[in-house]
Design a protein around this motif. Sequence first.
Motif, mmCIF file in Angstrom:
data_model
loop_
_atom_site.group_PDB
_atom_site.id
_atom_site.type_symbol
_atom_site.label_atom_id
_atom_site.label_comp_id
_atom_site.label_asym_id
_atom_site.label_seq_id
_atom_site.Cartn_x
_atom_site.Cartn_y
_atom_site.Cartn_z
ATOM 1 N N SER A 32 -9.655 0.053 0.237
ATOM 2 C CA SER A 32 -10.244 0.549 -1.007
ATOM 3 C C SER A 32 -10.281 -0.544 -2.071
ATOM 4 C CB SER A 32 -9.429 1.739 -1.527
ATOM 5 O OG SER A 32 -8.186 1.295 -2.071
ATOM 6 N N VAL A 33 -10.949 -0.258 -3.166
ATOM 7 C CA VAL A 33 -10.999 -1.190 -4.299
ATOM 8 C C VAL A 33 -9.584 -1.491 -4.796
ATOM 9 C CG1 VAL A 33 -11.726 -1.458 -6.708
ATOM 10 C CG2 VAL A 33 -13.327 -0.531 -5.027
ATOM 11 N N ARG A 34 -8.772 -0.450 -4.985
ATOM 12 C CA ARG A 34 -7.419 -0.679 -5.501
ATOM 13 C C ARG A 34 -6.557 -1.434 -4.492
ATOM 14 N NH1 ARG A 34 -5.885 -2.086 -9.827
ATOM 15 N NH2 ARG A 34 -7.321 -0.516 -10.657
ATOM 16 N N GLU A 35 -6.725 -1.155 -3.213
ATOM 17 C CA GLU A 35 -5.965 -1.891 -2.195
ATOM 18 C C GLU A 35 -6.337 -3.375 -2.200
ATOM 19 O OE1 GLU A 35 -5.373 1.893 0.865
ATOM 20 O OE2 GLU A 35 -7.147 0.603 1.002
ATOM 21 N N ALA A 36 -7.624 -3.667 -2.325
ATOM 22 C CA ALA A 36 -8.065 -5.069 -2.406
ATOM 23 C C ALA A 36 -7.485 -5.735 -3.649
ATOM 24 C CB ALA A 36 -9.591 -5.138 -2.428
ATOM 25 N N ALA A 37 -7.487 -4.998 -4.764
ATOM 26 C CA ALA A 37 -6.936 -5.533 -6.011
ATOM 27 C C ALA A 37 -5.449 -5.845 -5.858
ATOM 28 C CB ALA A 37 -7.157 -4.539 -7.147
ATOM 29 N N ARG A 38 -4.731 -4.982 -5.164
ATOM 30 C CA ARG A 38 -3.300 -5.229 -4.940
ATOM 31 C C ARG A 38 -3.072 -6.442 -4.042
ATOM 32 N NH1 ARG A 38 0.523 0.114 -4.380
ATOM 33 N NH2 ARG A 38 0.468 0.727 -6.588
ATOM 34 N N LEU A 39 -3.911 -6.619 -3.030
ATOM 35 C CA LEU A 39 -3.768 -7.799 -2.176
ATOM 36 C C LEU A 39 -4.003 -9.074 -2.974
ATOM 37 C CD1 LEU A 39 -5.495 -6.750 1.181
ATOM 38 C CD2 LEU A 39 -3.052 -6.750 0.615
ATOM 39 N N GLN A 40 -4.778 -8.972 -4.039
ATOM 40 C CA GLN A 40 -5.026 -10.118 -4.916
ATOM 41 C C GLN A 40 -3.995 -10.188 -6.053
ATOM 42 O OE1 GLN A 40 -6.641 -12.741 -4.298
ATOM 43 N NE2 GLN A 40 -8.784 -12.558 -4.895
ATOM 44 N N SER A 41 -3.062 -9.234 -6.075
ATOM 45 C CA SER A 41 -1.955 -9.151 -7.042
ATOM 46 C C SER A 41 -2.378 -8.746 -8.439
ATOM 47 C CB SER A 41 -1.128 -10.448 -7.081
ATOM 48 O OG SER A 41 -1.748 -11.502 -7.804
ATOM 49 N N PHE A 42 -3.516 -8.045 -8.570
ATOM 50 C CA PHE A 42 -3.869 -7.466 -9.862
ATOM 51 C C PHE A 42 -2.986 -6.252 -10.126
ATOM 52 C CE2 PHE A 42 -7.854 -9.776 -9.215
ATOM 53 C CZ PHE A 42 -8.129 -10.215 -10.506
ATOM 54 N N PRO A 43 -2.439 -6.129 -11.326
ATOM 55 C CA PRO A 43 -1.619 -4.957 -11.635
ATOM 56 C C PRO A 43 -2.472 -3.694 -11.680
ATOM 57 C CG PRO A 43 -2.012 -6.255 -13.627
ATOM 58 C CD PRO A 43 -2.542 -7.053 -12.472
ATOM 59 N N ASP A 44 -1.830 -2.551 -11.510
ATOM 60 C CA ASP A 44 -2.561 -1.291 -11.409
ATOM 61 C C ASP A 44 -3.270 -0.879 -12.693
ATOM 62 O OD1 ASP A 44 -1.863 -1.067 -8.783
ATOM 63 O OD2 ASP A 44 -0.412 0.543 -9.048
ATOM 64 N N ASP A 45 -2.857 -1.421 -13.845
ATOM 65 C CA ASP A 45 -3.564 -1.069 -15.080
ATOM 66 C C ASP A 45 -4.735 -2.012 -15.357
ATOM 67 O OD1 ASP A 45 -2.360 -3.373 -16.007
ATOM 68 O OD2 ASP A 45 -0.946 -2.359 -17.338
ATOM 69 N N TYR A 52 0.426 8.608 -7.787
ATOM 70 C CA TYR A 52 1.089 7.907 -6.695
ATOM 71 C C TYR A 52 1.707 8.940 -5.756
ATOM 72 C CZ TYR A 52 0.716 3.740 -9.651
ATOM 73 O OH TYR A 52 0.248 2.704 -10.419
ATOM 74 N N THR A 53 1.844 8.575 -4.478
ATOM 75 C CA THR A 53 2.435 9.497 -3.511
ATOM 76 C C THR A 53 3.898 9.173 -3.220
ATOM 77 O OG1 THR A 53 1.568 8.114 -1.721
ATOM 78 C CG2 THR A 53 0.242 10.011 -2.393
ATOM 79 N N ASN A 54 4.346 7.988 -3.667
ATOM 80 C CA ASN A 54 5.743 7.585 -3.481
ATOM 81 C C ASN A 54 6.242 6.861 -4.717
ATOM 82 O OD1 ASN A 54 6.412 8.364 -0.709
ATOM 83 N ND2 ASN A 54 4.864 6.886 -0.090
ATOM 84 N N SER A 55 7.555 6.750 -4.820
ATOM 85 C CA SER A 55 8.135 5.978 -5.924
ATOM 86 C C SER A 55 7.955 4.481 -5.653
ATOM 87 C CB SER A 55 9.616 6.317 -6.082
ATOM 88 O OG SER A 55 10.296 6.084 -4.865
ATOM 89 N N LYS A 56 8.248 3.670 -6.649
ATOM 90 C CA LYS A 56 8.120 2.215 -6.508
ATOM 91 C C LYS A 56 9.062 1.697 -5.429
ATOM 92 C CE LYS A 56 7.336 0.985 -11.368
ATOM 93 N NZ LYS A 56 7.911 0.210 -12.484
ATOM 94 N N PHE A 65 0.808 -1.224 0.000
ATOM 95 C CA PHE A 65 0.000 0.000 0.000
ATOM 96 C C PHE A 65 0.843 1.277 0.000
ATOM 97 C CE2 PHE A 65 -3.705 -2.150 2.552
ATOM 98 C CZ PHE A 65 -3.993 -2.942 1.452
ATOM 99 N N SER A 66 2.154 1.171 0.004
ATOM 100 C CA SER A 66 3.039 2.279 0.375
ATOM 101 C C SER A 66 2.941 3.528 -0.488
ATOM 102 C CB SER A 66 4.494 1.802 0.381
ATOM 103 O OG SER A 66 4.911 1.485 -0.947
ATOM 104 N N ASP A 67 2.535 3.389 -1.742
ATOM 105 C CA ASP A 67 2.536 4.549 -2.647
ATOM 106 C C ASP A 67 1.145 5.060 -2.968
ATOM 107 O OD1 ASP A 67 1.812 2.301 -4.042
ATOM 108 O OD2 ASP A 67 2.775 2.913 -5.904
ATOM 109 N N LEU A 68 0.138 4.568 -2.247
ATOM 110 C CA LEU A 68 -1.235 4.983 -2.514
ATOM 111 C C LEU A 68 -1.622 6.152 -1.602
ATOM 112 C CD1 LEU A 68 -2.938 1.478 -2.817
ATOM 113 C CD2 LEU A 68 -2.178 2.984 -4.682
ATOM 114 N N PRO A 69 -2.349 7.133 -2.131
ATOM 115 C CA PRO A 69 -2.755 8.272 -1.304
ATOM 116 C C PRO A 69 -3.602 7.840 -0.110
ATOM 117 C CG PRO A 69 -3.185 8.697 -3.635
ATOM 118 C CD PRO A 69 -2.815 7.257 -3.532
ATOM 119 N N LYS A 70 -3.471 8.548 0.991
ATOM 120 C CA LYS A 70 -4.304 8.273 2.150
ATOM 121 C C LYS A 70 -5.746 8.647 1.830
ATOM 122 C CE LYS A 70 -0.682 8.953 5.645
ATOM 123 N NZ LYS A 70 -0.659 7.561 6.119
#
Length: 408
Positions: free
Chosen positions: A358-371, A251-255, A234-239
């Motif tokens: 969030s939706v994107r956080e759940a997607a990341r936990l499932q390893s879906f890429p951001d695009d 994004y709020t941080n680099s990779k 979750f490190s680079d996602l806005p609060k």
Amino acid sequence: MPDKLRFIDLFAGASGMSEGFIKAGFSPVSHIEMNPEACQTIKTRAAYHYLKSINKLDFYNKYIKKEINSEEFYREIPEKILNSVLNIEIDDKSIKGIFNKIKKSENNIDLIIGGPPCQAYSLLGRHQEDIEKDPRNKLYIQYGRFLKEFSPKAFVFENVPGMLSANKGQHFKNLKTYFKKLGYEVHHDTLNASDYGVVQARKRIIIVGWKKEIDLGFPEFEKTVLNFSVNDTFSDLPKLKPGEKYDVTNYTNSKNEYLEKSGLRNGVDFVTQHISRPHNNRDLEIYRRAIEKWDTNNERLKYPDLPEELKTHKNENSFTDRYKVVNGTGVSHTVVAHIAKDGHYYIHPDIEQCRSISVREAARLQSFPDDFYFEGSRSAAFKQIGNAVPPLMAFAIAKKMKELLCQI
């Protein structure tokens, strides 16, 4: 493409399993899925892969950034790509029509993947007699009819561990017997997604079948040593505040190393669907207490321990852990489709945000890429994510299956 191994994805969901196989170099012939929102998601992803192949991803990015509408977007995608996604329930009435539609495109199928809806085998809150009566238990027969019709060299069938014990193991025994009658040797094992780069403890049964004359046993899938956590994910996602949403944001941080190695943050310079559901004050107070308890003692909040003014249910004996914080310093517990109904089981670890993920956080936990873009409402997106096979886990399976199939 003719030089790629071709597959059909049955009960495809949002195509998480396909995503891993496409990444490994397989070519999808057809996706069959009954949920309309999931089918729309698959079409959008199929359009992504097409546009990527012709170096026109800028057009896809315009769509997910809402700079063009769906009509303008799909107008540029070949009908063959869009028509490969079949929004239909697989049953006795529809199956011959599905066969005919697939054969208009391709008759030579190397592999069939997918798993029928897993809720039928879920052990959560189900009486054995309910499980036995659930018609979804017999969907493996429809799966087998595809094997009989297209005679692929192999298949990969995914489901929940409860499948092994349903009806005292009889369902699984019947499944193996049926697939064997169709000419396949059947092997299975229980895999955990966290062994394959996914920041989530998610156990699944993987059944691999091979034509009897080419039986290669259960493959040894290459594991990934995971030294990363949910906080890394979750490190680079806005609060976000409860109810706040960013359809598109920066994004709020680099990779970091995990986002780079996993490919989650895979080239786009923006993030979509960072959408949080709203919560009432009572739930927010419960969330705050749950996070504090977890942060202080690594202890889970138990429902009976709440003060009376925060309780809404009289039943204090079952589902006592209905409020659960995602472990920020480790891997997440299993993300399931119930996340579409409420976020109590997926509380964000950051007390400053004090909300469900969030939706994107759940997607990341499932390893879906951001695009990867999920069509439909917020609830529809959550449901698709919770039901999905994690793409990174699918990729590990696909790489080995490709290696073995290319040896035949």
